[in-house]
Design a protein around this motif. Sequence first.
Motif, short mmCIF file in Angstrom:
data_model
loop_
_atom_site.label_atom_id
_atom_site.label_comp_id
_atom_site.label_asym_id
_atom_site.label_seq_id
_atom_site.Cartn_x
_atom_site.Cartn_y
_atom_site.Cartn_z
N ALA A 288 2.86 2.04 -9.42
CA ALA A 288 4.30 2.32 -9.56
C ALA A 288 4.84 3.07 -8.35
N LEU A 289 4.01 3.81 -7.63
CA LEU A 289 4.50 4.57 -6.48
C LEU A 289 5.01 3.65 -5.38
N CYS A 290 4.52 2.41 -5.32
CA CYS A 290 5.00 1.48 -4.30
C CYS A 290 5.76 0.31 -4.91
N ALA A 291 5.98 0.33 -6.23
CA ALA A 291 6.73 -0.74 -6.91
C ALA A 291 7.45 -0.11 -8.09
N HIS A 292 8.62 0.48 -7.82
CA HIS A 292 9.29 1.30 -8.83
C HIS A 292 10.52 0.63 -9.44
N THR A 293 10.73 -0.67 -9.18
CA THR A 293 11.87 -1.38 -9.75
C THR A 293 11.40 -2.58 -10.55
N VAL A 294 12.25 -3.05 -11.43
CA VAL A 294 11.95 -4.27 -12.20
C VAL A 294 11.79 -5.45 -11.26
N ASN A 295 12.67 -5.55 -10.27
CA ASN A 295 12.65 -6.70 -9.38
C ASN A 295 11.41 -6.74 -8.50
N ALA A 296 10.81 -5.60 -8.22
CA ALA A 296 9.62 -5.58 -7.37
C ALA A 296 8.53 -6.50 -7.90
N PHE A 297 8.46 -6.66 -9.22
CA PHE A 297 7.39 -7.45 -9.83
C PHE A 297 7.72 -8.94 -9.85
N ARG A 298 8.98 -9.32 -9.61
CA ARG A 298 9.33 -10.73 -9.50
C ARG A 298 8.63 -11.36 -8.29
N ALA A 386 1.42 -5.89 -14.73
CA ALA A 386 2.22 -7.10 -14.94
C ALA A 386 3.70 -6.87 -14.74
N ASN A 387 4.16 -5.65 -15.01
CA ASN A 387 5.58 -5.34 -14.90
C ASN A 387 5.74 -3.82 -14.74
N LEU A 388 6.97 -3.37 -14.63
CA LEU A 388 7.21 -1.95 -14.38
C LEU A 388 6.78 -1.08 -15.55
#
Length: 439
Positions: A288-298, A386-388
């Motif tokens: 999460a420290l490098c992917a903190h948005t919902v869209n980051a996982f798209r 898998a997601n935020l």
Amino acid sequence: MSKELASQDCEANDFEVVHVGQFDYAGIFRERRLRRASFEAWARAPKFANTLAKWDSADSLFADGPHLTEDVAIDWDSLRRWSFENKAALVIADFSGESRELMPRGVLAGQIERAAALGFDVKAAFEFEFLLLNENAQSLRSSGYASPARFAPDNKCWSGQTAAEHAALVAGLEQTVEANDIALFSIAGELGPGCFEATLGATTGLRAADDAALFRQVTRAFARQRDMTASFMPFLGEGYPGLGGHLNLSLIDRATGNNLFSASSGQTNQLAQHFIAGMADVVPEAFALCAHTVNAFRRFAPGSWAPKSLTWAEWTFTTAIRSAPSVHDDARLEFRLPGADCNPHLTLALMLGAGLDGIERALVAPKPAGDLGPDDIQSGAARLPANLADAADRLSASDKARRLFGDAFVDRFSTACRKEHAALARAVSAQELARYIEG
């Protein structure tokens, strides 16, 4: 730099206005604009609102009070030119009390101090892919953000034609970036309509993250001044590429100035492999420290260039960690998982903190991934969240993350990520409506 020297620097550069602030969880610079005399008066006992550690990119609070001003410490070494206003400067002021350990720059500073205690300096540089759109703030809102008008729809990856047609625009952006004292290596066309990539110049740890966050702000402002939009959203949808925010890092010997990842063999040395092993161990739990948005996982959908698990190899673009070994002083490790919207300070804190943990514990790196594609999962490789919501839960439950980054930060940031996920949990896209509304 002392307060007196900073004041002299303002005078030497003829600064009349100072923009002072700090970066929030979304990597946005939250500031106050002060005339120089007002800034110098404020700087005698500087304070800033502690809501910065309690709100999201939409300015919505997600943590309880008290909401008040807290002491800050001005980082005089961060003073730089600010080109959007005549005779203006920008300087960063970090919380110095209770909220320091909650803020991204404070978390990174802690890891840099840890590296220094081990005898290491940190040299780093970010690369950002971004999209230019033929939309301004009003047109985006008038259309409900539907089907943004594309810029350079005929662009091909690394196209010389795009470079020729839009040379003045690219040169103008380069000039603006450098006018704000941001280290820059190159700007060039990339894959997709209106897609460009900027590679920032390598510099010291805190400065590298500051440059990265301010580069995005400068680029957005540059575009808006030309009735356009610069987007760092990791995935805009069908027909657009995923946008990465890759981070390159080297460890430097504080005593000699030598790059400690360099090796006479020209291959990834043992220190770098310990660093990689630490990332393989920690990153999946603290992702999460490098992917903190919902869209980051798209961006991690099947078929994309983004790796789907924690892998590494030398010179390979389809792995999470790309080792670039060298006999010279340019040996480095590249972290290829973060999206273009990543928080630069937390992304660097994650990479550095995890890598140092691998060195301290002498962890053994997994086998290189070889010729695996981005969708392939190497045997034994840790899968990413898998997601935020999954990422927030993993972060909250991670003893490793708590040991490296502190309970207070992990609790606050995992809460922020859960709130961010919840903000869009009930959102329904036009594509979902088209697929299911009549079914």
